[in-house]
Design an enzyme around this catalytic site. Structure first.
Site, PDB file in Angstrom:
ATOM      1  N   ARG A   1       0.860  -1.099   0.153  1.00 21.26           N
ATOM      2  CA  ARG A   1       0.099   0.036  -0.133  1.00 21.26           C
ATOM      3  C   ARG A   1       0.824   1.092   0.070  1.00 21.26           C
ATOM      4  NH1 ARG A   1      -4.691   2.203   0.851  1.00 21.26           N
ATOM      5  NH2 ARG A   1      -5.283   3.335   2.939  1.00 21.26           N
TER       6      ARG A   1
ATOM      7  N   HIS B   1      -5.250   9.414  10.793  1.00 19.48           N
ATOM      8  CA  HIS B   1      -5.096   8.278  10.781  1.00 19.48           C
ATOM      9  C   HIS B   1      -3.585   8.043  10.354  1.00 19.48           C
ATOM     10  CE1 HIS B   1      -9.366   7.157  10.491  1.00 19.48           C
ATOM     11  NE2 HIS B   1      -9.276   7.459  11.761  1.00 19.48           N
TER      12      HIS B   1
ATOM     13  N   CYS C   1       8.392   2.972  15.801  1.00 25.20           N
ATOM     14  CA  CYS C   1       8.941   1.963  16.816  1.00 25.20           C
ATOM     15  C   CYS C   1       8.163   1.886  17.971  1.00 25.20           C
ATOM     16  CB  CYS C   1      10.343   2.341  17.072  1.00 25.20           C
ATOM     17  SG  CYS C   1      11.024   0.745  18.327  1.00 25.20           S
TER      18      CYS C   1
ATOM     19  N   SER D   1     -17.597   7.639   4.004  1.00 23.79           N
ATOM     20  CA  SER D   1     -18.785   6.880   4.165  1.00 23.79           C
ATOM     21  C   SER D   1     -19.331   7.082   5.594  1.00 23.79           C
ATOM     22  CB  SER D   1     -18.592   5.478   3.963  1.00 23.79           C
ATOM     23  OG  SER D   1     -17.529   4.878   5.171  1.00 23.79           O
TER      24      SER D   1
ATOM     25  N   GLU E   1     -22.114   9.401  -2.924  1.00 27.23           N
ATOM     26  CA  GLU E   1     -23.442   9.243  -2.699  1.00 27.23           C
ATOM     27  C   GLU E   1     -23.879   9.648  -1.027  1.00 27.23           C
ATOM     28  OE1 GLU E   1     -22.396   4.501  -1.753  1.00 27.23           O
ATOM     29  OE2 GLU E   1     -23.024   5.158  -3.576  1.00 27.23           O
TER      30      GLU E   1
HETATM   31  C1  BJW Z   1     -16.288   9.239  -3.623  1.00 25.68           C
HETATM   32  C2  BJW Z   1     -15.597   8.997  -4.625  1.00 25.68           C
HETATM   33  C3  BJW Z   1     -15.455  10.125  -5.613  1.00 25.68           C
HETATM   34  C4  BJW Z   1     -15.962   7.292  -3.602  1.00 25.68           C
HETATM   35  N1  BJW Z   1     -15.796  11.361  -4.957  1.00 25.68           N
HETATM   36  N2  BJW Z   1     -16.679  10.528  -3.051  1.00 25.68           N
HETATM   37  C5  BJW Z   1     -17.961  -0.959  17.841  1.00 25.68           C
HETATM   38  C6  BJW Z   1     -17.053  -2.101  17.971  1.00 25.68           C
HETATM   39  C7  BJW Z   1     -15.508  -1.827  18.022  1.00 25.68           C
HETATM   40  C8  BJW Z   1     -14.824  -0.370  17.474  1.00 25.68           C
HETATM   41  C9  BJW Z   1     -16.126   0.342  17.457  1.00 25.68           C
HETATM   42  C10 BJW Z   1     -17.372   0.140  17.612  1.00 25.68           C
HETATM   43  N3  BJW Z   1     -17.901   1.463  17.282  1.00 25.68           N
HETATM   44  C11 BJW Z   1     -17.117   2.253  17.266  1.00 25.68           C
HETATM   45  C12 BJW Z   1     -16.044   1.683  17.163  1.00 25.68           C
HETATM   46  C13 BJW Z   1     -14.419   2.459  17.129  1.00 25.68           C
HETATM   47  C14 BJW Z   1     -13.996   2.165  15.597  1.00 25.68           C
HETATM   48  C15 BJW Z   1     -14.903   2.194  14.581  1.00 25.68           C
HETATM   49  O1  BJW Z   1     -15.397   3.263  14.372  1.00 25.68           O
HETATM   50  N4  BJW Z   1     -15.485   1.282  14.142  1.00 25.68           N
HETATM   51  C16 BJW Z   1     -16.485   1.140  13.228  1.00 25.68           C
HETATM   52  C17 BJW Z   1     -16.168   0.092  12.130  1.00 25.68           C
HETATM   53  C18 BJW Z   1     -17.670   0.829  13.760  1.00 25.68           C
HETATM   54  N5  BJW Z   1     -12.777   3.170  15.476  1.00 25.68           N
HETATM   55  C19 BJW Z   1     -11.787   3.181  16.092  1.00 25.68           C
HETATM   56  O2  BJW Z   1     -11.340   2.293  16.644  1.00 25.68           O
HETATM   57  C20 BJW Z   1     -10.882   4.263  15.831  1.00 25.68           C
HETATM   58  N6  BJW Z   1     -10.435   4.505  17.261  1.00 25.68           N
HETATM   59  C21 BJW Z   1     -11.133   5.105  18.274  1.00 25.68           C
HETATM   60  O3  BJW Z   1     -12.312   5.279  18.158  1.00 25.68           O
HETATM   61  O4  BJW Z   1     -10.422   5.413  19.190  1.00 25.68           O
HETATM   62  C22 BJW Z   1     -11.352   5.624  20.521  1.00 25.68           C
HETATM   63  C23 BJW Z   1     -11.012   7.024  20.724  1.00 25.68           C
HETATM   64  C24 BJW Z   1     -11.417   8.127  19.810  1.00 25.68           C
HETATM   65  C25 BJW Z   1     -11.213   9.251  19.853  1.00 25.68           C
HETATM   66  C26 BJW Z   1     -10.696   9.847  21.290  1.00 25.68           C
HETATM   67  C27 BJW Z   1     -10.443   8.954  22.313  1.00 25.68           C
HETATM   68  C28 BJW Z   1     -10.486   7.545  21.890  1.00 25.68           C
HETATM   69  C29 BJW Z   1      -9.844   4.154  14.777  1.00 25.68           C
HETATM   70  C30 BJW Z   1     -10.360   3.976  13.457  1.00 25.68           C
HETATM   71  C31 BJW Z   1      -9.193   3.696  12.794  1.00 25.68           C
HETATM   72  C32 BJW Z   1      -9.358   3.424  11.215  1.00 25.68           C
HETATM   73  N7  BJW Z   1      -8.465   3.008  10.301  1.00 25.68           N
HETATM   74  C33 BJW Z   1      -8.182   2.971   8.985  1.00 25.68           C
HETATM   75  C34 BJW Z   1      -6.931   2.584   8.352  1.00 25.68           C
HETATM   76  C35 BJW Z   1      -6.045   3.557   8.413  1.00 25.68           C
HETATM   77  C36 BJW Z   1      -4.607   3.138   7.857  1.00 25.68           C
HETATM   78  C37 BJW Z   1      -4.751   2.962   6.292  1.00 25.68           C
HETATM   79  O5  BJW Z   1      -5.276   3.914   5.329  1.00 25.68           O
HETATM   80  O6  BJW Z   1      -4.511   2.013   5.926  1.00 25.68           O
HETATM   81  O7  BJW Z   1      -8.704   4.089   8.563  1.00 25.68           O
HETATM   82  S1  BJW Z   1      -9.955   1.865   8.574  1.00 25.68           S
HETATM   83  C38 BJW Z   1     -10.309   2.989   7.120  1.00 25.68           C
HETATM   84  O8  BJW Z   1     -11.437   3.595   7.452  1.00 25.68           O
HETATM   85  C39 BJW Z   1      -9.220   4.251   7.068  1.00 25.68           C
HETATM   86  C40 BJW Z   1     -10.117   5.324   6.784  1.00 25.68           C
HETATM   87  O9  BJW Z   1      -9.317   6.419   7.063  1.00 25.68           O
HETATM   88  C41 BJW Z   1     -11.359   4.942   7.470  1.00 25.68           C
HETATM   89  C42 BJW Z   1     -12.509   5.709   6.920  1.00 25.68           C
HETATM   90  O10 BJW Z   1     -12.829   5.229   5.577  1.00 25.68           O
HETATM   91  P1  BJW Z   1     -13.458   6.220   4.572  1.00 25.68           P
HETATM   92  O11 BJW Z   1     -12.099   7.346   4.253  1.00 25.68           O
HETATM   93  O12 BJW Z   1     -14.714   6.784   4.989  1.00 25.68           O
HETATM   94  O13 BJW Z   1     -13.675   5.547   3.207  1.00 25.68           O
HETATM   95  P2  BJW Z   1     -14.731   4.558   2.834  1.00 25.68           P
HETATM   96  O14 BJW Z   1     -14.077   3.605   1.812  1.00 25.68           O
HETATM   97  O15 BJW Z   1     -15.512   3.888   3.945  1.00 25.68           O
HETATM   98  O16 BJW Z   1     -15.799   5.548   2.224  1.00 25.68           O
HETATM   99  C43 BJW Z   1     -15.240   6.277   0.870  1.00 25.68           C
HETATM  100  C44 BJW Z   1     -16.296   7.204   0.384  1.00 25.68           C
HETATM  101  O17 BJW Z   1     -16.100   7.950  -0.686  1.00 25.68           O
HETATM  102  C45 BJW Z   1     -17.822   6.518   0.287  1.00 25.68           C
HETATM  103  O18 BJW Z   1     -18.913   7.194   0.912  1.00 25.68           O
HETATM  104  C46 BJW Z   1     -17.787   6.528  -1.358  1.00 25.68           C
HETATM  105  O19 BJW Z   1     -19.054   6.612  -1.890  1.00 25.68           O
HETATM  106  C47 BJW Z   1     -17.108   8.019  -1.700  1.00 25.68           C
HETATM  107  N8  BJW Z   1     -16.608   7.998  -3.065  1.00 25.68           N
HETATM  108  N9  BJW Z   1     -15.358   7.729  -4.802  1.00 25.68           N
HETATM  109  C48 BJW Z   1     -16.416  11.489  -3.862  1.00 25.68           C
HETATM  110  N10 BJW Z   1     -14.795  10.149  -6.773  1.00 25.68           N
END
Ligand code: BJW
Length: 245
Positions: free
Chosen positions: A65, A117, A125, A186, A213
Site C-alpha cells: 500500500r 489516521h 517503533c 462513508s 453518494e
Molecule cells: C467518492 C468518490 C469520488 C468514492 N468522489 N466521493 C464497535 C466495536 C468496535 C469498535 C467500534 C465500535 N463502534 C465504534 C468503534 C470504534 C472504531 C469504529 O469506528 N469502528 C466502526 C467500523 C464501527 N474506530 C476506531 O477504532 C478508531 N479509534 C477510536 O475510536 O479510538 C477511540 C477514541 C477516539 C477518540 C478519542 C479517544 C478515543 C480508529 C479508527 C482507525 C481506522 N483506520 C483505517 C486504516 C488507516 C490506515 C490505512 O489507511 O491503511 O482508516 S480503516 C479505514 O476507514 C481508514 C479510513 O481512514 C477509514 C474511513 O474510511 P473512509 O475514508 O470513509 O473510506 P470509505 O471507503 O469507507 O468511504 C469512501 C466514501 O467515498 C464512500 O462514501 C464513497 O461513496 C465515496 N466516494 N468515490 C467523492 N470519486
C-alpha cells in the site's frame, strides 16, 4: 442545537476528508464495492491484534500500500487543488482534517493538514515510540535505528482500537468553526463519523456533505451535494469564495 449563522470572512473552515477524495487520483477506497475491504479482512490487516498475531501479513499489506502511493501516476486531483486554493484565498483559517494517509492534500497546496489516521511515509517503533520519515519496506526482522530493538517497527497509521492523532486540536477546531465540510467519507468510522454531530450540538458551524453518494450520517448535514469529488469540490469552493455560505 445551536443555530448555524451566516458566514463572516474571518470564519474558520474545517474540512474532513476520506478515501473518496483520492479515488480519482488512483487510490482505492475501503468500503466501495471494489474497495480494499472487499479484498482484505479488516481483522487481519488493520488491528494491533492482527499485527501481534501475524506481523508479516500486516507488513506485506502496508508495504504494498505504501509503495503504491509512491507511483508516478498517483497525483493530486482537482478536489485536492481546490482545497489548496481555498486555503490561499479564504481570509480566515482553513484546516484540513484527513483520514487519508497519502500526501495528496499537501501536493494540492494545503498547508494546514492534520492526518488523524497517520501517514504512509512515516514509520514508528513500538519499543521506543520514535517516529521517522521513511519509505523503507518493513519486515518483522527490521531493526529500529534509535533503540536497536527488533520487531517493533510498524507503519505510522491508526488501526481499529487505536486512538486517532491530533484529537484535541481537531475537537477545538470543530467547536469554533463557521463551516464544516465532509468530503468523500462513508461516515462509518468513528470518531470522524461523529464530527458533524459535534459541530451541530456544540458549535455554530454550517455543515455540508460532498460525496459520491449519501453517507451513513447524511441526514445530519444541513447541505449536501453528490457527485465525483473532482467536480463537486471545485464547484463548492468556487461558491464559498464568491458568496460564503
Ligand atoms: C467518492 C468518490 C469520488 C468514492 N468522489 N466521493 C464497535 C466495536 C468496535 C469498535 C467500534 C465500535 N463502534 C465504534 C468503534 C470504534 C472504531 C469504529 O469506528 N469502528 C466502526 C467500523 C464501527 N474506530 C476506531 O477504532 C478508531 N479509534 C477510536 O475510536 O479510538 C477511540 C477514541 C477516539 C477518540 C478519542 C479517544 C478515543 C480508529 C479508527 C482507525 C481506522 N483506520 C483505517 C486504516 C488507516 C490506515 C490505512 O489507511 O491503511 O482508516 S480503516 C479505514 O476507514 C481508514 C479510513 O481512514 C477509514 C474511513 O474510511 P473512509 O475514508 O470513509 O473510506 P470509505 O471507503 O469507507 O468511504 C469512501 C466514501 O467515498 C464512500 O462514501 C464513497 O461513496 C465515496 N466516494 N468515490 C467523492 N470519486
Amino acid at each position: 442545537m445551536a443555530r448555524p449563522r451566516l458566514s463572516t470572512s474571518l470564519d474558520t473552515i474545517v474540512v474532513l476528508t476520506g478515501a473518496g477524495i483520492s479515488k480519482e487520483s488512483g487510490i482505492d477506497t475501503f468500503r466501495d464495492k471494489d474497495g480494499l475491504w472487499s479484498k482484505y479482512d479488516i481483522e487481519e490487516v488493520a488491528t494491533i491484534q492482527a499485527f501481534q498475531r501475524n506481523p508479516q501479513k500486516v507488513l506485506d499489506f502496508y508495504n504494498e500500500r505504501r509503495a503504491s502511493f509512491r507511483s508516478a501516476n498517483i497525483r493530486a486531483n482537482a478536489a485536492h487543488h481546490a482545497l489548496g486554493r481555498l486555503e490561499q484565498e479564504w481570509p480566515g483559517e482553513v484546516i484540513v482534517v484527513t483520514q487519508n494517509i497519502d500526501l495528496l492534500h499537501e501536493e494540492g497546496g494545503s498547508r494546514k493538514v492534520l492526518h488523524m489516521h497517520g501517514q504512509a511515509g512515516k514509520i514508528r517503533c513500538m519499543h521506543c515510540d520514535t517516529i521517522i520519515d521513511s519509505e523503507m519496506e518493513l519486515s518483522p526482522a527490521s531493526v529500529c535505528a534509535n533503540c536497536q530493538g527488533k520487531g517493533g517497527l510498524r507503519p505510522h497509521v491508526v488501526w481499529f482500537g487505536e486512538i486517532p492523532l491530533h484529537m484535541d486540536e481537531i475537537g477545538e477546531a470543530l467547536d469554533r468553526c463557521g463551516l464544516f465540510m465532509s468530503i468523500g467519507t462513508s461516515g462509518m468510522v468513528y470518531p470522524a463519523a461523529g464530527f458533524v454531530q459535534q459541530v451541530r450540538i456544540g458549535g455554530v458551524g454550517h455543515t455540508v456533505e460532498l460525496n459520491m453518494e449519501p453517507s451513513d450520517g447524511h441526514s445530519l448535514f444541513a447541505e449536501r451535494h453528490y457527485g465525483p469529488a473532482s467536480e463537486v469540490v471545485p464547484s463548492y469552493v468556487e461558491k464559498i469564495l464568491r458568496e460564503g455560505w
